[in-house]
Design an enzyme around this catalytic site. Structure first.
Site, short mmCIF file in Angstrom:
data_model
loop_
_atom_site.label_atom_id
_atom_site.label_comp_id
_atom_site.label_asym_id
_atom_site.label_seq_id
_atom_site.Cartn_x
_atom_site.Cartn_y
_atom_site.Cartn_z
N GLU A 1 0.91 -1.00 0.03
CA GLU A 1 -0.16 0.06 0.12
C GLU A 1 0.65 1.14 0.07
O GLU A 1 1.95 1.05 0.69
CB GLU A 1 -0.87 0.02 1.23
CG GLU A 1 -1.83 -1.02 1.12
CD GLU A 1 -2.32 -1.15 2.73
OE1 GLU A 1 -2.47 -0.17 3.52
OE2 GLU A 1 -2.76 -2.06 3.07
N ASP B 1 1.33 10.11 3.83
CA ASP B 1 2.01 11.20 4.80
C ASP B 1 1.19 12.02 5.43
O ASP B 1 1.05 13.09 5.14
CB ASP B 1 3.39 11.92 3.98
CG ASP B 1 4.28 12.24 5.09
OD1 ASP B 1 4.41 11.86 6.23
OD2 ASP B 1 5.11 12.92 4.51
N CYS C 1 25.43 17.96 38.02
CA CYS C 1 25.53 18.65 37.10
C CYS C 1 23.91 19.21 36.54
O CYS C 1 23.17 18.62 36.28
CB CYS C 1 26.00 17.94 35.74
SG CYS C 1 25.75 18.72 34.47
S1 IVH Z 1 -0.43 0.16 8.58
C1 IVH Z 1 0.23 -1.66 12.94
N1 IVH Z 1 -0.65 1.44 6.40
O1 IVH Z 1 2.68 5.06 8.94
C2 IVH Z 1 0.74 -0.86 11.84
N2 IVH Z 1 0.18 2.68 8.10
O2 IVH Z 1 5.12 4.15 10.65
C3 IVH Z 1 -0.36 0.16 11.39
N3 IVH Z 1 0.62 4.81 7.48
O3 IVH Z 1 1.55 5.09 12.37
C4 IVH Z 1 0.01 0.87 10.29
N4 IVH Z 1 -0.11 4.99 5.46
O4 IVH Z 1 0.19 6.70 10.47
C5 IVH Z 1 -0.25 1.51 7.81
N5 IVH Z 1 -0.95 2.40 4.24
C6 IVH Z 1 -0.80 2.49 5.65
C7 IVH Z 1 -0.07 3.47 5.95
C8 IVH Z 1 0.25 3.75 7.10
C9 IVH Z 1 0.59 5.62 6.38
C10 IVH Z 1 1.37 5.59 8.59
C11 IVH Z 1 0.41 5.22 10.08
C12 IVH Z 1 1.52 4.70 10.90
C13 IVH Z 1 2.85 4.75 10.14
C14 IVH Z 1 3.77 3.77 10.48
#
Ligand code: IVH
Length: 668
Positions: A113, A117, A427
């Site tokens: 996927e 952002d 410190c």
């Molecule tokens: S799955 C349990 N899918 O990326 C994992 N995250 O560092 C759930 N994000 O906190 C995340 N697009 O905010 C997932 N297609 C996508 C995403 C996505 C953006 C973000 C999300 C998450 C961060 C992961």
């Protein structure tokens, strides 16, 4: 029109608006001109005005209805919102693939996927009605931003089925909205947002939903908090179900049978990325089968069944003007590069950590050098390398000092460490950093007490240890720069609320050497009260799986200090909770179950029990469920079509049960 006919008409109008809205905002395929939509909306508003009893919570007129808030309520996530491990190159992805295959075998497929952002949000629906939306927060507790989320037009207020479901996704600001917003702000002489992500986050944290409504945000849903509840057996099936419920999911997803297909998908999007109408910062790769996801499980922070590939960071050239030194919480002296301000990946960068002297030597960094800068993981600025061929001869070598820049005591280099440390426990820099750590998110999580406020309070001598935080008064806080009545009230409330934190937050906050957030949790679970932990022995500590020799020493000597004892007494007197509030895994000794102390591996397809249900039950009886078979495995439960793990268990002579036997033993 009489009331009954009006009621009918209102339903009709709502259905039309929902349908047109769905076509416009979710499918991106409008079927009527905007003017028609507006006309229907006006008519609905008029009827709801005349007959307020006809107004419903999920009416399309209610998207901007919310009140202006004083602060956001906290929301405990029913299922924690984890984050993802990162991959930065092909090798990282191949390693990920290997780990997956080792754990669950070769019958796998991935879903790729786009990594949107924006910021993670969780939406809760009860019987099909949107009831609450929250930010991720620290993953366990987020903030209630229900009214702001309602302003996102692609987010359904009512689903096509009356299901109760928690969905997760990414709220974001499309590039076009971001540009329009910044243009308008520029005209009004307001500060510009650095990038769409900051703009989206800033918008969703507005206390007045009208502001959020004007910001034109959007949301893609990418997961279900409680997938078992809806009976899907794959992640992709879950996403299709979300489509069916009326959610907006991202259509650029693809199922991939091999890691090579994944790499190809990534390559494609690396090129097509600029053409998207929203920002992405990578590609998320997830194991599709939910059974396999459960088998792989999660670490404390992230699932083992998914990974985020991050696009390489943008690199720019600037001048290194100076090197500044700072003293951290543990006394480590860190050199920081002061840079000619330069824009990287959307924000202006003027500092970058150089970590330690060895790194400065390794990269041959001199003051005055032209350097290449990037943001690691697109957040933390880093000096990549020096452009030595552009030197003029004016550049100056840098040497670490022999004495602490803050308290002037002599610096030492501990055995085997690259870092120089100030070991003076008094410190001031270390004390200040310790205070900042205490209030930080993974520790006591006191919102409103950031680095700046703590530094001010410390400089004014209003606080000198963490217990002093609980003695702060309204009058004292009002004296601080940029503190109004409302922020002081909020701050006092946040301080008060932190007294109820579960023990692990306090333990981590105390900053005991080598005790990170995860170890703090383990300690809290094992000992349950501060008192018990404080009087434990080294032997008892190292008997715990995750606690090593050095950490045990550090914990014992921390609690031996008179200062620590006094500090804890003061915190108790202030009303700070000293108990663990979470659930405790049953220890092997306490359990008289056959599973107590045993390491169990589940493999193959279980027909009656869900895999994570089985795992929870075994753990509740004092067992430990592992992902792979080894000599340490006591028992393997093999469901249908069990493969290599069963073979391995047989080779090693490990006891094997079928699902029937498992259920029978669990029910004993
Ligand atoms: S799955 C349990 N899918 O990326 C994992 N995250 O560092 C759930 N994000 O906190 C995340 N697009 O905010 C997932 N297609 C996508 C995403 C996505 C953006 C973000 C999300 C998450 C961060 C992961």
């Amino acid at each position: 029109m009489d009331f009954q006919n009006t009621e009918q008409r209102v339903k009709e109008l709502r259905n039309l608006l929902n349908q047109y809205g769905y076509e416009y905002y979710v499918l991106d395929k409008p079927s009527v001109p905007d003017a028609e939509y507006d006309r229907i909306m006006q008519e609905l508003l008029k009827w709801e005005e005349t007959y307020p009893q006809l107004r419903t919570e999920d009416s399309p007129t209610q998207r901007v209805g919310g009140a202006v808030l004083d602060m956001f309520e906290k929301v405990q996530h029913r299922v924690p919102m984890l984050s993802l491990g990162n991959a930065f190159n092909e090798q990282d992805l191949r390693d990920f693939d290997r780990r997956i295959r080792q754990a669950v075998g070769d019958k796998i497929s991935y879903v790729c996927e786009l990594k949107i952002d924006g910021l993670a949000v969780s939406l809760r629906y009860e019987e099909g009605l949107f009831v609450q939306g929250a930010t991720r927060g620290d993953g366990t507790i987020g903030e209630d931003i229900t009214n702001n989320l309602k302003t996102i037009k692609s987010m359904p207020l009512r689903l096509t089925e009356n299901v109760s479901i928690e969905v997760r996704g990414e709220a974001f600001m499309p590039k076009r909205s971001f540009e329009m917003l910044n243009e308008a702000r520029k005209e009004r002489g307001e500060e510009l947002f650095a990038n769409p992500r900051n703009a989206a986050a800033g918008s969703l944290r507005q206390l007045d939903p009208k502001i959020a409504a004007a910001r034109r945000l959007d949301v893609f849903l990418y997961g279900i908090g409680n997938p078992e509840a809806i009976g899907a057996d794959s992640h992709s099936g879950g996403l299709d179900y979300l489509d069916q419920l009326g959610f907006k999911t991202n259509k650029e997803r693809r199922r991939c049978a091999t890691i090579d297909d994944v790499l190809e998908f990534i390559q494609g999007w690396t090129e097509k990325r600029p053409q998207l109408p929203y920002e992405i910062d990578g590609i998320v790769i997830k194991v599709d089968s939910l059974d396999q996801q459960a088998e792989l499980g999660t670490t404390a922070k992230s699932p083992r069944w998914a990974i985020a590939y991050k696009f390489p960071a943008e690199e720019v050239i600037t001048t290194l003007l100076d090197i500044e030194l700072s003293v951290g919480r543990t006394g480590v002296i860190t050199p920081t590069a002061i840079l000619e301000p330069v824009k990287v990946a959307g924000t202006t960068v003027q500092r970058a950590s150089l970590h330690n002297e060895d790194l400065i030597r390794e990269k041959d960094i001199k003051i005055g050098d032209k350097v290449v800068i990037k943001k690691a993981g697109d957040i933390i600025p880093e000096v990549v390398n020096v452009l030595a061929d552009q030197r003029t001869g004016e550049e100056v070598d840098f040497y670490m000092p022999t004495h602490c820049p803050e308290c002037e005591s002599e610096l030492v280099r501990l055995d085997g460490e690259v870092a120089l440390r100030c070991i003076n426990p008094k410190c001031p820099a270390q004390i200040r950093e310790g205070l900042i750590h205490f209030v930080s998110r993974d520790a006591m999580n006191i919102e409103g007490l950031g680095e700046k406020v703590i530094s001010q309070l410390f400089a004014e001598k209003l606080i000198s240890d963490v217990a002093d935080i609980y003695k702060l008064t309204r009058e004292q806080l009002m004296e601080l720069e940029r503190m109004g009545e409302k922020s002081v009230s909020n701050l006092l409330q946040a301080i008060e609320a932190s007294k109820d934190n579960s023990l692990e937050k306090l333990l981590f906050g105390l900053g005991i050497r080598l005790v990170g957030a995860k170890a703090a949790k383990t300690l809290a679970q094992q000992f349950e009260t501060m008192e018990r932990l404080a009087s434990t022995s080294k032997e008892e500590l190292i008997a715990i799986n995750e606690i090593g020799d050095k950490m045990a020493d550090s914990i014992v000597s921390f609690f031996e200090q008179e200062e620590a004892k006094e500090l804890i007494q003061e915190l108790v007197a202030a009303g700070v909770n000293m108990d663990y509030k979470g659930t405790k895994p049953v220890s092997a000794e306490e359990s008289d179950s056959i599973f107590a102390g045993k390491t169990v591996v589940l493999t193959g397809k279980l027909e009656q029990l869900k895999r994570n249900e089985a795992k929870e039950k075994i753990e509740a009886l004092g067992g430990n469920v592992a992902g792979s078979v080894s000599k340490k495995t006591h028992l393997v439960v093999a469901g249908a079509d069990a493969g290599s793990k069963l073979t391995k268990a047989q080779e090693l002579g490990i006891e094997v049960w079928d699902e029937e036997r498992l259920i029978a033993e669990l029910n004993k």
